[in-house]
Design a protein around this motif. Structure first.
Motif, PDB file in Angstrom:
ATOM      1  N   ILE A   1       0.845  -1.205   0.000  1.00 53.12           N
ATOM      2  CA  ILE A   1       0.000   0.000   0.000  1.00 53.12           C
ATOM      3  C   ILE A   1       0.878   1.251   0.000  1.00 53.12           C
ATOM      4  O   ILE A   1       0.641   2.194  -0.760  1.00 53.12           O
ATOM      5  CB  ILE A   1      -0.959  -0.007   1.203  1.00 53.12           C
ATOM      6  CG1 ILE A   1      -2.008  -1.096   1.011  1.00 53.12           C
ATOM      7  CG2 ILE A   1      -1.613   1.362   1.392  1.00 53.12           C
ATOM      8  CD1 ILE A   1      -2.809  -1.400   2.259  1.00 53.12           C
ATOM      9  N   THR A   2       1.895   1.239   0.841  1.00 50.03           N
ATOM     10  CA  THR A   2       2.799   2.392   0.922  1.00 50.03           C
ATOM     11  C   THR A   2       3.494   2.646  -0.415  1.00 50.03           C
ATOM     12  O   THR A   2       3.533   3.784  -0.892  1.00 50.03           O
ATOM     13  CB  THR A   2       3.855   2.164   2.021  1.00 50.03           C
ATOM     14  OG1 THR A   2       3.173   2.017   3.275  1.00 50.03           O
ATOM     15  CG2 THR A   2       4.815   3.337   2.118  1.00 50.03           C
ATOM     16  N   LEU A   3       4.031   1.600  -1.008  1.00 49.86           N
ATOM     17  CA  LEU A   3       4.738   1.754  -2.286  1.00 49.86           C
ATOM     18  C   LEU A   3       3.775   2.112  -3.417  1.00 49.86           C
ATOM     19  O   LEU A   3       4.064   3.012  -4.212  1.00 49.86           O
ATOM     20  CB  LEU A   3       5.480   0.460  -2.623  1.00 49.86           C
ATOM     21  CG  LEU A   3       6.632   0.092  -1.692  1.00 49.86           C
ATOM     22  CD1 LEU A   3       7.126  -1.314  -2.003  1.00 49.86           C
ATOM     23  CD2 LEU A   3       7.750   1.101  -1.791  1.00 49.86           C
ATOM     24  N   ARG A   4       2.652   1.424  -3.491  1.00 51.31           N
ATOM     25  CA  ARG A   4       1.691   1.650  -4.582  1.00 51.31           C
ATOM     26  C   ARG A   4       1.223   3.097  -4.625  1.00 51.31           C
ATOM     27  O   ARG A   4       1.114   3.690  -5.689  1.00 51.31           O
ATOM     28  CB  ARG A   4       0.495   0.715  -4.426  1.00 51.31           C
ATOM     29  CG  ARG A   4      -0.581   0.932  -5.468  1.00 51.31           C
ATOM     30  CD  ARG A   4      -1.633  -0.156  -5.403  1.00 51.31           C
ATOM     31  NE  ARG A   4      -2.819   0.169  -6.168  1.00 51.31           N
ATOM     32  CZ  ARG A   4      -2.924   0.169  -7.484  1.00 51.31           C
ATOM     33  NH1 ARG A   4      -1.876  -0.136  -8.212  1.00 51.31           N
ATOM     34  NH2 ARG A   4      -4.049   0.473  -8.086  1.00 51.31           N
ATOM     35  N   TRP A   5       0.932   3.657  -3.475  1.00 53.12           N
ATOM     36  CA  TRP A   5       0.382   5.004  -3.430  1.00 53.12           C
ATOM     37  C   TRP A   5       1.425   6.073  -3.147  1.00 53.12           C
ATOM     38  O   TRP A   5       1.091   7.241  -2.972  1.00 53.12           O
ATOM     39  CB  TRP A   5      -0.748   5.059  -2.405  1.00 53.12           C
ATOM     40  CG  TRP A   5      -1.902   4.229  -2.870  1.00 53.12           C
ATOM     41  CD1 TRP A   5      -2.221   2.967  -2.462  1.00 53.12           C
ATOM     42  CD2 TRP A   5      -2.844   4.568  -3.880  1.00 53.12           C
ATOM     43  NE1 TRP A   5      -3.304   2.504  -3.155  1.00 53.12           N
ATOM     44  CE2 TRP A   5      -3.716   3.469  -4.037  1.00 53.12           C
ATOM     45  CE3 TRP A   5      -3.036   5.690  -4.678  1.00 53.12           C
ATOM     46  CZ2 TRP A   5      -4.760   3.465  -4.948  1.00 53.12           C
ATOM     47  CZ3 TRP A   5      -4.087   5.685  -5.588  1.00 53.12           C
ATOM     48  CH2 TRP A   5      -4.935   4.588  -5.707  1.00 53.12           C
ATOM     49  N   GLY A   6       2.689   5.703  -3.098  1.00 54.68           N
ATOM     50  CA  GLY A   6       3.753   6.683  -2.913  1.00 54.68           C
ATOM     51  C   GLY A   6       3.690   7.381  -1.565  1.00 54.68           C
ATOM     52  O   GLY A   6       4.057   8.549  -1.458  1.00 54.68           O
ATOM     53  N   LEU A   7       3.238   6.653  -0.537  1.00 53.29           N
ATOM     54  CA  LEU A   7       3.144   7.238   0.792  1.00 53.29           C
ATOM     55  C   LEU A   7       4.527   7.291   1.424  1.00 53.29           C
ATOM     56  O   LEU A   7       5.440   6.583   1.008  1.00 53.29           O
ATOM     57  CB  LEU A   7       2.205   6.401   1.667  1.00 53.29           C
ATOM     58  CG  LEU A   7       0.782   6.228   1.128  1.00 53.29           C
ATOM     59  CD1 LEU A   7      -0.015   5.291   2.021  1.00 53.29           C
ATOM     60  CD2 LEU A   7       0.088   7.570   0.996  1.00 53.29           C
ATOM     61  N   SER A   8       4.661   8.106   2.428  1.00 49.20           N
ATOM     62  CA  SER A   8       5.946   8.210   3.105  1.00 49.20           C
ATOM     63  C   SER A   8       5.826   7.644   4.520  1.00 49.20           C
ATOM     64  O   SER A   8       4.738   7.471   5.038  1.00 49.20           O
ATOM     65  CB  SER A   8       6.399   9.668   3.161  1.00 49.20           C
ATOM     66  OG  SER A   8       5.457  10.434   3.889  1.00 49.20           O
ATOM     67  N   ALA A   9       6.957   7.359   5.099  1.00 50.93           N
ATOM     68  CA  ALA A   9       7.011   6.894   6.481  1.00 50.93           C
ATOM     69  C   ALA A   9       7.945   7.811   7.245  1.00 50.93           C
ATOM     70  O   ALA A   9       8.999   8.181   6.738  1.00 50.93           O
ATOM     71  CB  ALA A   9       7.525   5.459   6.536  1.00 50.93           C
ATOM     72  N   ASP A  10       7.536   8.194   8.459  1.00 49.94           N
ATOM     73  CA  ASP A  10       8.465   8.964   9.268  1.00 49.94           C
ATOM     74  C   ASP A  10       9.513   8.000   9.822  1.00 49.94           C
ATOM     75  O   ASP A  10       9.425   6.782   9.638  1.00 49.94           O
ATOM     76  CB  ASP A  10       7.746   9.763  10.358  1.00 49.94           C
ATOM     77  CG  ASP A  10       7.016   8.900  11.380  1.00 49.94           C
ATOM     78  OD1 ASP A  10       7.384   7.719  11.578  1.00 49.94           O
ATOM     79  OD2 ASP A  10       6.078   9.426  12.005  1.00 49.94           O
ATOM     80  N   GLN A  11      10.514   8.521  10.485  1.00 52.67           N
ATOM     81  CA  GLN A  11      11.626   7.681  10.940  1.00 52.67           C
ATOM     82  C   GLN A  11      11.168   6.589  11.901  1.00 52.67           C
ATOM     83  O   GLN A  11      11.611   5.450  11.818  1.00 52.67           O
ATOM     84  CB  GLN A  11      12.723   8.533  11.585  1.00 52.67           C
ATOM     85  CG  GLN A  11      13.995   7.751  11.826  1.00 52.67           C
ATOM     86  CD  GLN A  11      14.602   7.210  10.534  1.00 52.67           C
ATOM     87  OE1 GLN A  11      14.823   7.953   9.598  1.00 52.67           O
ATOM     88  NE2 GLN A  11      14.849   5.911  10.486  1.00 52.67           N
ATOM     89  N   ALA A  12      10.253   6.917  12.803  1.00 55.76           N
ATOM     90  CA  ALA A  12       9.768   5.926  13.767  1.00 55.76           C
ATOM     91  C   ALA A  12       9.043   4.787  13.056  1.00 55.76           C
ATOM     92  O   ALA A  12       9.221   3.610  13.396  1.00 55.76           O
ATOM     93  CB  ALA A  12       8.848   6.587  14.791  1.00 55.76           C
ATOM     94  N   GLU A  13       8.223   5.113  12.058  1.00 51.49           N
ATOM     95  CA  GLU A  13       7.510   4.079  11.291  1.00 51.49           C
ATOM     96  C   GLU A  13       8.494   3.219  10.505  1.00 51.49           C
ATOM     97  O   GLU A  13       8.364   1.992  10.475  1.00 51.49           O
ATOM     98  CB  GLU A  13       6.502   4.720  10.339  1.00 51.49           C
ATOM     99  CG  GLU A  13       5.331   5.360  11.049  1.00 51.49           C
ATOM    100  CD  GLU A  13       4.482   6.208  10.132  1.00 51.49           C
ATOM    101  OE1 GLU A  13       3.252   6.151  10.279  1.00 51.49           O
ATOM    102  OE2 GLU A  13       5.054   6.923   9.288  1.00 51.49           O
ATOM    103  N   ALA A  14       9.471   3.849   9.871  1.00 50.07           N
ATOM    104  CA  ALA A  14      10.468   3.097   9.101  1.00 50.07           C
ATOM    105  C   ALA A  14      11.264   2.165   9.998  1.00 50.07           C
ATOM    106  O   ALA A  14      11.512   1.004   9.643  1.00 50.07           O
ATOM    107  CB  ALA A  14      11.395   4.061   8.365  1.00 50.07           C
ATOM    108  N   ASP A  15      11.650   2.637  11.168  1.00 51.61           N
ATOM    109  CA  ASP A  15      12.394   1.802  12.114  1.00 51.61           C
ATOM    110  C   ASP A  15      11.548   0.613  12.571  1.00 51.61           C
ATOM    111  O   ASP A  15      12.040  -0.512  12.665  1.00 51.61           O
ATOM    112  CB  ASP A  15      12.852   2.610  13.319  1.00 51.61           C
ATOM    113  CG  ASP A  15      13.920   3.632  12.977  1.00 51.61           C
ATOM    114  OD1 ASP A  15      14.541   3.532  11.888  1.00 51.61           O
ATOM    115  OD2 ASP A  15      14.133   4.546  13.803  1.00 51.61           O
TER     116      ASP A  15
END
Length: 55
Positions: free
Chosen positions: A21-35
Motif C-alpha cells: 500500500i505504501t509503495l503503490r500510493w507513494g506514501l511516506s514513512a516517518d523515521q519511527a515508522e520506518a524503524d
C-alpha cells in the motif's frame, strides 16, 4: 507510512500488505515508522513484495 502505525503481531502478510500500500500510493514513512517496519520485517526475510504504482 502516513496512515497509521505498522501492524505489529499480524505476521508477514500484514507487513507485506502494508508495504505494498505504501509503495503503490507513494506514501511516506516517518523515521519511527520506518524503524518499526525494519524490526517487524526481520521475521519476513523471505517475502518478496510485488506492486504496481497507482495511476
Amino acid at each position: 507510512m502516513g496512515y497509521g502505525e505498522p501492524p505489529r503481531q499480524r505476521g508477514s502478510n500484514a507487513q507485506t500488505d502494508s508495504t505494498v500500500i505504501t509503495l503503490r500510493w507513494g506514501l511516506s514513512a516517518d523515521q519511527a515508522e520506518a524503524d518499526a517496519l525494519k524490526v517487524y520485517a526481520e521475521a519476513c526475510e523471505n517475502t518478496v513484495v510485488h506492486y504496481t504504482p497507482a495511476p
